[in-house]
Scaffold this motif. Structure first.
Motif, short mmCIF file in Angstrom:
data_model
loop_
_atom_site.label_atom_id
_atom_site.label_comp_id
_atom_site.label_asym_id
_atom_site.label_seq_id
_atom_site.Cartn_x
_atom_site.Cartn_y
_atom_site.Cartn_z
N THR A 1 57.06 54.65 104.34
CA THR A 1 58.50 54.46 105.02
C THR A 1 58.49 54.92 106.25
OG1 THR A 1 59.54 56.42 103.91
CG2 THR A 1 59.38 54.20 102.51
N ARG A 2 57.97 56.10 106.56
CA ARG A 2 57.87 56.60 108.11
C ARG A 2 57.08 55.54 109.08
NH1 ARG A 2 56.21 62.66 109.73
NH2 ARG A 2 56.74 62.38 112.18
N GLU B 1 58.35 55.65 96.94
CA GLU B 1 58.95 56.55 97.97
C GLU B 1 60.45 55.86 97.76
OE1 GLU B 1 58.26 57.49 102.12
OE2 GLU B 1 56.31 56.68 101.83
N TYR C 1 54.48 53.23 98.55
CA TYR C 1 55.51 52.76 99.26
C TYR C 1 56.65 52.52 98.37
CZ TYR C 1 58.58 50.56 102.72
OH TYR C 1 59.47 50.46 103.60
N ARG D 1 59.25 52.51 109.37
CA ARG D 1 60.40 52.68 110.32
C ARG D 1 60.11 52.65 111.89
NH1 ARG D 1 65.29 51.19 110.53
NH2 ARG D 1 64.36 50.67 112.64
N GLY D 2 58.81 53.35 112.01
CA GLY D 2 58.04 53.43 113.39
C GLY D 2 57.79 52.14 113.85
#
Length: 256
Positions: A100-101, A155, A152, A104-105
């Motif tokens: 998820t990080r 998460e 993913y 988002r990036g």
């Protein structure tokens, strides 16, 4: 009628038949993808213009999102020339690659580069799963492995109860799998505890199997291209006005 008048009538007839888009969707897709364009043109609602930019974004397993960033930035820059209302980073596998990080990036990178709202395929897939109440899923894909998809989904609180990765050698092999084969795979690999099926990949015939799988299993199905069409239409409702999505896209579009 002389030739000039006939030519003018023909041109006017074309103009009468052509409706300019009320909403413009920009897609950044892998260069090898050959199915997203015709599928979006077929299934997108009236009034949604779909505009595609190719980039080498599927990469090799060792490529990081940082490695792919220059290609993503270039594709996003070019898309801004046609002033899209929103942009979707449309590669499910890559958008799941760093969890998820990382996802988002990617979105932040595109939004900062273009000053346009952006989404990723996997983000809209998860949104679709939540709309359908899916928390335990079977994952089917043409990938070498579903490891990134499983991680993913975990998460965001979605459990994978069974997964099948067909380990196709190339994107050209992805497109050879027929809709009926996806239906058969879903039937063979469903689990009683699963409350839905996830068909992961943007470069497949999966979207054409959604309705048949739902009828066969009595469970909702989410596919990458289906989820993006649904999610983009929701976000562009102000520009689109009233719109309809094809019932063949399944319970996601009929009930939500």
């Amino acid at each position: 009628m002389d030739d000039a008048a006939a030519a003018g009538q023909s041109a006017d007839h074309f103009t009468d038949q052509f409706t300019p888009a009320r909403a413009k969707l920009g897609l950044i897709i892998p260069a090898v993808n050959t199915l997203s364009e015709p599928q979006f043109q077929h299934f997108a609602p009236d009034g949604m213009g779909v505009h595609v930019m190719r980039a080498r974004i599927s990469g090799s397993p060792s490529d990081t999102l940082a490695d792919l960033s220059p290609a993503i930035e270039q594709a996003a820059d070019i898309l801004t020339d046609m002033s899209p209302d929103m942009i979707v980073f449309h590669c499910t596998g890559t958008s799941m690659k760093e969890g998820t990080r990382g996802d988002r990036g990617l979105i932040d990178l595109i939004e900062k580069r273009t000053n346009r709202p952006a989404c990723s395929t996997i983000g809209l897939v998860v949104e679709a799963m939540r709309a359908l109440g899916m928390s335990k899923v079977v994952v089917l894909s043409p990938y070498k492995t579903n490891r990134d998809a499983i991680a993913y989904l975990a998460e965001v609180g979605i459990e994978t109860v069974n997964d099948v990765a067909l380990a196709c050698a190339s994107g050209a092999d992805f497109v050879r799998i027929t809709p009926q084969q996806w239906v058969d795979l879903a039937r063979q690999n469903d689990r009683p505890e699963a409350d839905g099926i996830f068909l992961s990949c943007t470069n497949t015939t999966q979207i054409e199997a959604v309705d048949a799988i739902e009828r066969a299993l009595g469970k909702p199905v989410v596919n990458s291209n289906q989820a993006v069409i649904w999610g983009a239409a929701k976000r562009l409702k102000e520009q689109l006005g009233d719109y309809c999505l094809a019932p063949a896209l399944g319970s996601l579009v009929r009930e939500h």
